[in-house]
Design an enzyme around this catalytic site. Structure first.
Site, PDB file in Angstrom:
ATOM      1  N   SER A 272       2.466   2.711 -16.198  1.00 58.46           N
ATOM      2  CA  SER A 272       1.321   3.277 -16.920  1.00 58.46           C
ATOM      3  C   SER A 272       0.106   3.312 -16.006  1.00 58.46           C
ATOM      4  O   SER A 272      -0.060   2.429 -15.160  1.00 58.46           O
ATOM      5  CB  SER A 272       0.944   2.407 -18.126  1.00 58.46           C
ATOM      6  OG  SER A 272       2.041   2.153 -18.954  1.00 58.46           O
TER       7      SER A 272
ATOM      8  N   GLY B 111       0.796  -1.227   0.000  1.00 58.58           N
ATOM      9  CA  GLY B 111       0.000   0.000   0.000  1.00 58.58           C
ATOM     10  C   GLY B 111       0.828   1.275   0.000  1.00 58.58           C
ATOM     11  O   GLY B 111       0.347   2.331   0.426  1.00 58.58           O
TER      12      GLY B 111
ATOM     13  N   MET C 276      -4.121  -7.299  -6.954  1.00 57.91           N
ATOM     14  CA  MET C 276      -3.593  -8.426  -7.727  1.00 57.91           C
ATOM     15  C   MET C 276      -4.632  -9.477  -8.119  1.00 57.91           C
ATOM     16  O   MET C 276      -4.269 -10.552  -8.581  1.00 57.91           O
ATOM     17  CB  MET C 276      -2.446  -9.094  -6.944  1.00 57.91           C
ATOM     18  CG  MET C 276      -1.280  -8.154  -6.649  1.00 57.91           C
ATOM     19  SD  MET C 276      -0.622  -7.326  -8.119  1.00 57.91           S
ATOM     20  CE  MET C 276       0.253  -8.690  -8.883  1.00 57.91           C
TER      21      MET C 276
ATOM     22  N   HIS D 154      -0.046   0.070 -13.676  1.00 59.66           N
ATOM     23  CA  HIS D 154       0.647  -1.128 -14.181  1.00 59.66           C
ATOM     24  C   HIS D 154       2.152  -0.842 -14.307  1.00 59.66           C
ATOM     25  O   HIS D 154       2.531   0.190 -14.885  1.00 59.66           O
ATOM     26  CB  HIS D 154       0.076  -1.530 -15.547  1.00 59.66           C
ATOM     27  CG  HIS D 154       0.724  -2.762 -16.098  1.00 59.66           C
ATOM     28  ND1 HIS D 154       0.434  -4.022 -15.626  1.00 59.66           N
ATOM     29  CD2 HIS D 154       1.684  -2.917 -17.048  1.00 59.66           C
ATOM     30  CE1 HIS D 154       1.163  -4.913 -16.277  1.00 59.66           C
ATOM     31  NE2 HIS D 154       1.936  -4.275 -17.143  1.00 59.66           N
TER      32      HIS D 154
ATOM     33  N   ASN E  74       1.556   3.030  -2.553  1.00 61.25           N
ATOM     34  CA  ASN E  74       0.851   3.984  -3.435  1.00 61.25           C
ATOM     35  C   ASN E  74      -0.360   4.584  -2.722  1.00 61.25           C
ATOM     36  O   ASN E  74      -0.646   5.774  -2.864  1.00 61.25           O
ATOM     37  CB  ASN E  74       0.430   3.293  -4.739  1.00 61.25           C
ATOM     38  CG  ASN E  74       1.609   3.109  -5.680  1.00 61.25           C
ATOM     39  OD1 ASN E  74       2.065   4.060  -6.301  1.00 61.25           O
ATOM     40  ND2 ASN E  74       2.120   1.883  -5.767  1.00 61.25           N
TER      41      ASN E  74
ATOM     42  N   ASN F 177      -6.137   1.625 -13.326  1.00 63.51           N
ATOM     43  CA  ASN F 177      -5.168   0.685 -12.768  1.00 63.51           C
ATOM     44  C   ASN F 177      -3.757   1.194 -12.995  1.00 63.51           C
ATOM     45  O   ASN F 177      -3.460   1.804 -14.026  1.00 63.51           O
ATOM     46  CB  ASN F 177      -5.328  -0.682 -13.463  1.00 63.51           C
ATOM     47  CG  ASN F 177      -4.346  -1.721 -12.940  1.00 63.51           C
ATOM     48  OD1 ASN F 177      -4.183  -1.888 -11.730  1.00 63.51           O
ATOM     49  ND2 ASN F 177      -3.679  -2.423 -13.842  1.00 63.51           N
TER      50      ASN F 177
ATOM     51  N   LEU G 229     -10.278  -9.099 -12.184  1.00 61.52           N
ATOM     52  CA  LEU G 229     -11.729  -8.892 -12.066  1.00 61.52           C
ATOM     53  C   LEU G 229     -12.438  -9.359 -13.332  1.00 61.52           C
ATOM     54  O   LEU G 229     -11.872  -9.309 -14.428  1.00 61.52           O
ATOM     55  CB  LEU G 229     -12.012  -7.408 -11.827  1.00 61.52           C
ATOM     56  CG  LEU G 229     -11.421  -6.843 -10.521  1.00 61.52           C
ATOM     57  CD1 LEU G 229     -11.444  -5.324 -10.533  1.00 61.52           C
ATOM     58  CD2 LEU G 229     -12.173  -7.392  -9.307  1.00 61.52           C
TER      59      LEU G 229
ATOM     60  N   ASP H 258      -5.162  -5.397 -18.730  1.00 60.48           N
ATOM     61  CA  ASP H 258      -4.138  -4.373 -19.014  1.00 60.48           C
ATOM     62  C   ASP H 258      -4.251  -3.779 -20.420  1.00 60.48           C
ATOM     63  O   ASP H 258      -3.242  -3.350 -21.003  1.00 60.48           O
ATOM     64  CB  ASP H 258      -2.719  -4.950 -18.823  1.00 60.48           C
ATOM     65  CG  ASP H 258      -2.470  -5.421 -17.397  1.00 60.48           C
ATOM     66  OD1 ASP H 258      -3.085  -4.862 -16.475  1.00 60.48           O
ATOM     67  OD2 ASP H 258      -1.670  -6.350 -17.213  1.00 60.48           O
TER      68      ASP H 258
HETATM   69  C1  GRF Z   1       3.246  -1.701  -7.482  1.00 65.53           C
HETATM   70  O1  GRF Z   1       4.605  -1.657  -7.734  1.00 65.53           O
HETATM   71  C2  GRF Z   1       2.457  -2.063  -8.705  1.00 65.53           C
HETATM   72  O2  GRF Z   1       3.061  -1.704  -9.895  1.00 65.53           O
HETATM   73  C3  GRF Z   1       2.366  -3.533  -8.594  1.00 65.53           C
HETATM   74  O3  GRF Z   1       2.205  -3.759  -7.232  1.00 65.53           O
HETATM   75  C4  GRF Z   1       2.896  -2.769  -6.513  1.00 65.53           C
HETATM   76  C5  GRF Z   1       2.045  -2.237  -5.431  1.00 65.53           C
HETATM   77  O4  GRF Z   1       2.780  -1.556  -4.484  1.00 65.53           O
HETATM   78  N1  GRF Z   1       1.304  -4.073  -9.406  1.00 65.53           N
HETATM   79  P1  GRF Z   1       2.090  -0.949  -3.205  1.00 65.53           P
HETATM   80  O5  GRF Z   1       1.176  -2.006  -2.618  1.00 65.53           O
HETATM   81  O6  GRF Z   1       1.349   0.286  -3.614  1.00 65.53           O
HETATM   82  O7  GRF Z   1       3.244  -0.641  -2.275  1.00 65.53           O
END
Ligand code: GRF
Length: 234
Positions: free
Chosen positions: A155, A28, A109, A128, A30, A126, A112, A164
């Site tokens: 992206s 998490g 992950m 990616h 992000n 999303n 859907l 994707d």
């Molecule tokens: C990200 O690097 C994303 O590109 C990948 O999973 C990671 C998620 O990171 N699909 P976080 O959970 O936001 O730390």
């Protein structure tokens, strides 16, 4: 172009924050960037809820620490795997209650179903870790190194039934170094993600990025053509 309409976001007043629901599966980081930006007043958003499909995701702690409602719809409960249909039924109920303007998949992950995606009344985007349309799917960093690519990146795209494959909205790009490993690339790409995601959401909240045909036709001609790319060099 996507047929998805950003109805709620388009009709909301400029002074109102964009209501966002975030779907997560892991650390998490992000999500944390969005929480920090929201709390600092740097992004006109309200994170109305977080859904995790893993009960051990650290993202849950991050959301709870920020007093954001969390729904844990674990893909494994009492040793039994929760099927995607059951997950989607619960997720729909939760999203209906939270009434987001936008759904953000940030490190989510689970794949859907097309039925769920098509029935979503608001847009879903999303994050990616590759420069779509190249390198869809998993293990992108490893495949990019093996292919001897000179550039890599991340992206943000509209989620559609095909994995994707929805319209790419924004991208951030970096130059590979001969020393890069899967681990170093993962870290470098994540740094890009932490910048690309809030910028993209800001552009959506401000109406610069619009997610339906009608609105993008109304966009002033002087605005850049998407995808909007950020080039990072370090
Ligand atoms: C990200 O690097 C994303 O590109 C990948 O999973 C990671 C998620 O990171 N699909 P976080 O959970 O936001 O730390």
């Amino acid at each position: 172009m996507s047929e998805i309409s950003l109805t709620s976001a388009n009709t909301r007043q400029d002074s109102e924050p964009l209501r966002i629901a975030v779907l997560v599966s892991g650390s998490g980081s992000n999500l944390q960037v969005l929480i920090n930006a929201m709390q600092a007043g740097a992004l006109p958003i309200e994170i109305v809820g977080v859904i995790s499909n893993r009960e051990d995701a650290y993202a849950i702690t991050r959301a709870k620490d920020a007093d954001i409602p969390v729904a844990v719809l674990s893909h494994v409960a009492s040793g039994k795997r929760m099927g995607i249909k059951t997950f989607e039924t619960h997720a729909s109920t939760q999203l209906t209650a939270w009434q987001p303007d936008l759904v953000v998949l940030a490190g989510f992950m689970r794949v859907l179903s097309g039925t769920f995606i098509d029935s979503m009344p608001v847009p879903m985007i999303n994050l990616h870790p590759a420069l779509l349309p190249a390198y869809k799917g998993l293990d992108t960093h490893q495949r990019v190194i093996q292919a001897g690519e000179s550039h890599h990146g991340c992206s943000i795209h509209v989620v559609t039934a095909e994995l994707d494959a929805g319209q790419v909205l924004t991208q951030a790009v970096l130059t590979l170094s001969a020393k890069d490993t899967t681990e170093s690339l993962q870290a470098r790409i994540q740094t890009l993600e932490h910048q690309l995601l809030p910028w993209t959401i800001l552009l959506i909240a401000k109406g610069v990025i619009t997610l339906n045909n009608q609105a993008s036709h109304n966009k002033p001609a002087y605005l850049p053509t998407l995808p909007f790319k950020l080039f990072f060099e370090d």
